[in-house]
Motif scaffolding. Structure first.
Motif, PDB file in Angstrom:
ATOM      1  N   LYS A  71       0.817  -1.218   0.000  1.00  7.82           N
ATOM      2  CA  LYS A  71       0.000   0.000   0.000  1.00  7.82           C
ATOM      3  C   LYS A  71       0.852   1.270   0.000  1.00  7.82           C
ATOM      4  O   LYS A  71       0.457   2.299  -0.555  1.00  7.82           O
ATOM      5  CB  LYS A  71      -0.942   0.009   1.210  1.00  7.82           C
ATOM      6  CG  LYS A  71      -2.146  -0.912   1.078  1.00  7.82           C
ATOM      7  CD  LYS A  71      -3.116  -0.414   0.016  1.00  7.82           C
ATOM      8  CE  LYS A  71      -4.363  -1.298  -0.069  1.00  7.82           C
ATOM      9  NZ  LYS A  71      -5.241  -0.889  -1.198  1.00  7.82           N
ATOM     10  N   ARG A 103      -1.946 -11.821  -4.896  1.00  3.66           N
ATOM     11  CA  ARG A 103      -2.569 -10.979  -5.919  1.00  3.66           C
ATOM     12  C   ARG A 103      -3.200  -9.719  -5.316  1.00  3.66           C
ATOM     13  O   ARG A 103      -3.813  -8.926  -6.024  1.00  3.66           O
ATOM     14  CB  ARG A 103      -3.648 -11.773  -6.663  1.00  3.66           C
ATOM     15  CG  ARG A 103      -3.158 -13.054  -7.326  1.00  3.66           C
ATOM     16  CD  ARG A 103      -4.280 -13.755  -8.074  1.00  3.66           C
ATOM     17  NE  ARG A 103      -4.691 -13.019  -9.243  1.00  3.66           N
ATOM     18  CZ  ARG A 103      -4.249 -13.228 -10.479  1.00  3.66           C
ATOM     19  NH1 ARG A 103      -3.344 -14.157 -10.694  1.00  3.66           N
ATOM     20  NH2 ARG A 103      -4.689 -12.503 -11.478  1.00  3.66           N
ATOM     21  N   HIS A 105      -2.155  -6.865  -4.223  1.00  7.85           N
ATOM     22  CA  HIS A 105      -1.723  -5.534  -4.655  1.00  7.85           C
ATOM     23  C   HIS A 105      -1.418  -5.484  -6.157  1.00  7.85           C
ATOM     24  O   HIS A 105      -0.492  -4.790  -6.580  1.00  7.85           O
ATOM     25  CB  HIS A 105      -0.503  -5.094  -3.847  1.00  7.85           C
ATOM     26  CG  HIS A 105      -0.773  -4.980  -2.376  1.00  7.85           C
ATOM     27  ND1 HIS A 105      -1.666  -4.075  -1.844  1.00  7.85           N
ATOM     28  CD2 HIS A 105      -0.286  -5.680  -1.327  1.00  7.85           C
ATOM     29  CE1 HIS A 105      -1.701  -4.211  -0.530  1.00  7.85           C
ATOM     30  NE2 HIS A 105      -0.882  -5.180  -0.193  1.00  7.85           N
ATOM     31  N   LEU A 106      -2.211  -6.200  -6.938  1.00  6.83           N
ATOM     32  CA  LEU A 106      -1.994  -6.195  -8.391  1.00  6.83           C
ATOM     33  C   LEU A 106      -2.058  -4.768  -8.947  1.00  6.83           C
ATOM     34  O   LEU A 106      -1.202  -4.363  -9.735  1.00  6.83           O
ATOM     35  CB  LEU A 106      -3.021  -7.085  -9.098  1.00  6.83           C
ATOM     36  CG  LEU A 106      -3.015  -7.007 -10.638  1.00  6.83           C
ATOM     37  CD1 LEU A 106      -1.649  -7.374 -11.205  1.00  6.83           C
ATOM     38  CD2 LEU A 106      -4.103  -7.901 -11.219  1.00  6.83           C
ATOM     39  N   LYS A 107      -3.052  -3.999  -8.552  1.00 11.39           N
ATOM     40  CA  LYS A 107      -3.203  -2.633  -9.049  1.00 11.39           C
ATOM     41  C   LYS A 107      -1.959  -1.805  -8.727  1.00 11.39           C
ATOM     42  O   LYS A 107      -1.433  -1.093  -9.583  1.00 11.39           O
ATOM     43  CB  LYS A 107      -4.443  -1.991  -8.424  1.00 11.39           C
ATOM     44  CG  LYS A 107      -4.689  -0.536  -8.826  1.00 11.39           C
ATOM     45  CD  LYS A 107      -6.012  -0.043  -8.246  1.00 11.39           C
ATOM     46  CE  LYS A 107      -6.242   1.436  -8.537  1.00 11.39           C
ATOM     47  NZ  LYS A 107      -5.359   2.308  -7.735  1.00 11.39           N
ATOM     48  N   GLU A 108      -1.484  -1.926  -7.490  1.00 12.68           N
ATOM     49  CA  GLU A 108      -0.287  -1.182  -7.090  1.00 12.68           C
ATOM     50  C   GLU A 108       0.954  -1.662  -7.849  1.00 12.68           C
ATOM     51  O   GLU A 108       1.803  -0.854  -8.229  1.00 12.68           O
ATOM     52  CB  GLU A 108      -0.063  -1.330  -5.581  1.00 12.68           C
ATOM     53  CG  GLU A 108      -1.081  -0.604  -4.718  1.00 12.68           C
ATOM     54  CD  GLU A 108      -2.340  -1.406  -4.438  1.00 12.68           C
ATOM     55  OE1 GLU A 108      -3.150  -0.960  -3.612  1.00 12.68           O
ATOM     56  OE2 GLU A 108      -2.520  -2.482  -5.054  1.00 12.68           O
ATOM     57  N   GLN A 109       1.031  -2.991  -8.075  1.00 12.49           N
ATOM     58  CA  GLN A 109       2.165  -3.529  -8.828  1.00 12.49           C
ATOM     59  C   GLN A 109       2.185  -2.965 -10.254  1.00 12.49           C
ATOM     60  O   GLN A 109       3.239  -2.585 -10.768  1.00 12.49           O
ATOM     61  CB  GLN A 109       2.096  -5.055  -8.878  1.00 12.49           C
ATOM     62  CG  GLN A 109       2.491  -5.746  -7.592  1.00 12.49           C
ATOM     63  CD  GLN A 109       2.708  -7.234  -7.791  1.00 12.49           C
ATOM     64  OE1 GLN A 109       3.357  -7.659  -8.750  1.00 12.49           O
ATOM     65  NE2 GLN A 109       2.155  -8.040  -6.897  1.00 12.49           N
ATOM     66  N   VAL A 110       1.025  -2.923 -10.887  1.00 14.50           N
ATOM     67  CA  VAL A 110       0.934  -2.388 -12.248  1.00 14.50           C
ATOM     68  C   VAL A 110       1.357  -0.924 -12.272  1.00 14.50           C
ATOM     69  O   VAL A 110       2.147  -0.498 -13.133  1.00 14.50           O
ATOM     70  CB  VAL A 110      -0.497  -2.551 -12.810  1.00 14.50           C
ATOM     71  CG1 VAL A 110      -0.659  -1.764 -14.108  1.00 14.50           C
ATOM     72  CG2 VAL A 110      -0.814  -4.025 -13.047  1.00 14.50           C
ATOM     73  N   GLU A 111       0.869  -0.148 -11.315  1.00 17.67           N
ATOM     74  CA  GLU A 111       1.194   1.281 -11.287  1.00 17.67           C
ATOM     75  C   GLU A 111       2.675   1.516 -11.000  1.00 17.67           C
ATOM     76  O   GLU A 111       3.312   2.378 -11.618  1.00 17.67           O
ATOM     77  CB  GLU A 111       0.322   1.993 -10.257  1.00 17.67           C
ATOM     78  CG  GLU A 111      -1.141   2.078 -10.698  1.00 17.67           C
ATOM     79  CD  GLU A 111      -2.046   2.719  -9.662  1.00 17.67           C
ATOM     80  OE1 GLU A 111      -1.551   3.124  -8.584  1.00 17.67           O
ATOM     81  OE2 GLU A 111      -3.266   2.817  -9.929  1.00 17.67           O
ATOM     82  N   GLN A 114       4.578   0.745 -14.184  1.00 19.27           N
ATOM     83  CA  GLN A 114       4.441   1.832 -15.165  1.00 19.27           C
ATOM     84  C   GLN A 114       5.290   3.049 -14.792  1.00 19.27           C
ATOM     85  O   GLN A 114       5.947   3.643 -15.661  1.00 19.27           O
ATOM     86  CB  GLN A 114       2.966   2.239 -15.270  1.00 19.27           C
ATOM     87  CG  GLN A 114       2.081   1.178 -15.901  1.00 19.27           C
ATOM     88  CD  GLN A 114       0.594   1.478 -15.762  1.00 19.27           C
ATOM     89  OE1 GLN A 114       0.156   2.095 -14.777  1.00 19.27           O
ATOM     90  NE2 GLN A 114      -0.198   1.059 -16.735  1.00 19.27           N
ATOM     91  N   GLU A 137      -0.365  -9.869 -17.851  1.00 25.40           N
ATOM     92  CA  GLU A 137      -0.387  -8.549 -17.225  1.00 25.40           C
ATOM     93  C   GLU A 137       0.830  -7.717 -17.621  1.00 25.40           C
ATOM     94  O   GLU A 137       0.713  -6.512 -17.886  1.00 25.40           O
ATOM     95  CB  GLU A 137      -0.449  -8.702 -15.696  1.00 25.40           C
ATOM     96  CG  GLU A 137      -1.761  -9.250 -15.171  1.00 25.40           C
ATOM     97  CD  GLU A 137      -1.906 -10.770 -15.264  1.00 25.40           C
ATOM     98  OE1 GLU A 137      -2.958 -11.292 -14.868  1.00 25.40           O
ATOM     99  OE2 GLU A 137      -0.948 -11.441 -15.742  1.00 25.40           O
TER     100      GLU A 137
END
Length: 255
Positions: A71, A103, A105-111, A114, A137
């Protein structure tokens, strides 16, 4: 014969008792270039000490490992950026997506992935990608950002032939390590069809030791077992594998 280990965590605690001996052993075998990926902010002092001890051999990366993206990832990323502003690094890595352990923190991992890709482009650095159970992904992100400024290595490639072709379509090199020596690893079934100019060698030590050391602590000298296996697969000398893969590493890292 000059050999390059493009991915080795020589600064971690598993080497605290014999770090110098491990490195000197590898150097004596011709493995004279070690590229050191980051994990999180807590390890930079260890990485800098390692670089000071072996300034001719150690090349550092900066980045936030996907399994350490939580987080508070923006705070962690600010620490990475601070290091980038104040020290010489040769890549952004290792970065990417890991869905094997968690899985949540997938959103955080993607961000985080990037953001770190954008840093690499801005600083003209390659990226070193960690991908575990996340090829789709990872490819989704790369498809969005792919251009002539994107370059790097798919570290510890363990995918299939189709996924290998996708990696090569981005102009990336494939990091080949101990998995190629595993009887059930699958890589040995098709890796010989991939031209050597797309491959670099790595250990990922202290993890993923090759056969016959599987399950034990990995170290950079075990790169010789990977080299021998690839020479057998490609039907050429270990000298040729070493020469081409080291040239490839220089192409990616610029040194």
């Amino acid at each position: 014969m000059m050999i390059t280990d493009t991915h080795t965590h020589l600064y971690v605690e598993q080497f605290d008792d014999d770090r110098t001996e491990v490195i000197e052993k590898a150097i004596s075998m011709g493995i004279k270039r070690f590229f050191i990926p980051a994990i999180d902010a807590s390890y930079y002092s260890r990485m800098y000490e390692l670089e000071q001890s072996f300034p001719e051999n150690i090349f550092l990366m900066a980045g936030l490992h996907p399994t350490h993206v939580k987080k508070d990832y923006l705070r962690e990323l600010s620490e990475v950026e601070k290091q980038l502003d104040n020290h010489k690094f040769y890549a952004i890595g290792e970065i990417g997506i890991d869905l094997y352990w968690d899985r949540t923190h997938l959103k955080e991992q993607v961000e985080a992935f990037q953001i770190q890709i954008s840093w690499a482009k801005k600083r003209n650095l390659p990226i070193v990608i960690h991908c575990r159970e996340a090829f789709d992904e990872i490819f989704d992100v790369l498809d969005q950002v792919n251009d002539e400024n994107l370059t790097g290595i798919f570290h510890c490639f363990t995918g299939n032939r189709e996924q290998a072709e996708k990696v090569l379509s981005y102009g990336f090199k494939m990091g080949i390590g101990g998995v190629v020596t595993f009887r059930n690893g699958g890589l040995d079934k098709f890796i010989g069809e991939i031209p050597l100019e797309h491959i670099v060698l790595e250990t990922d030590s202290p993890y993923l030791a090759p056969t016959p050391f599987r399950g034990k602590r990995n170290e950079s000298s075990y790169l010789m077992n990977i080299l021998d296996k690839l020479a057998d697969i490609y039907g050429c000398s270990t000298e040729k594998i070493a020469q081409i893969t080291t040239h490839n590493s220089k192409e990616i890292f610029g040194v």
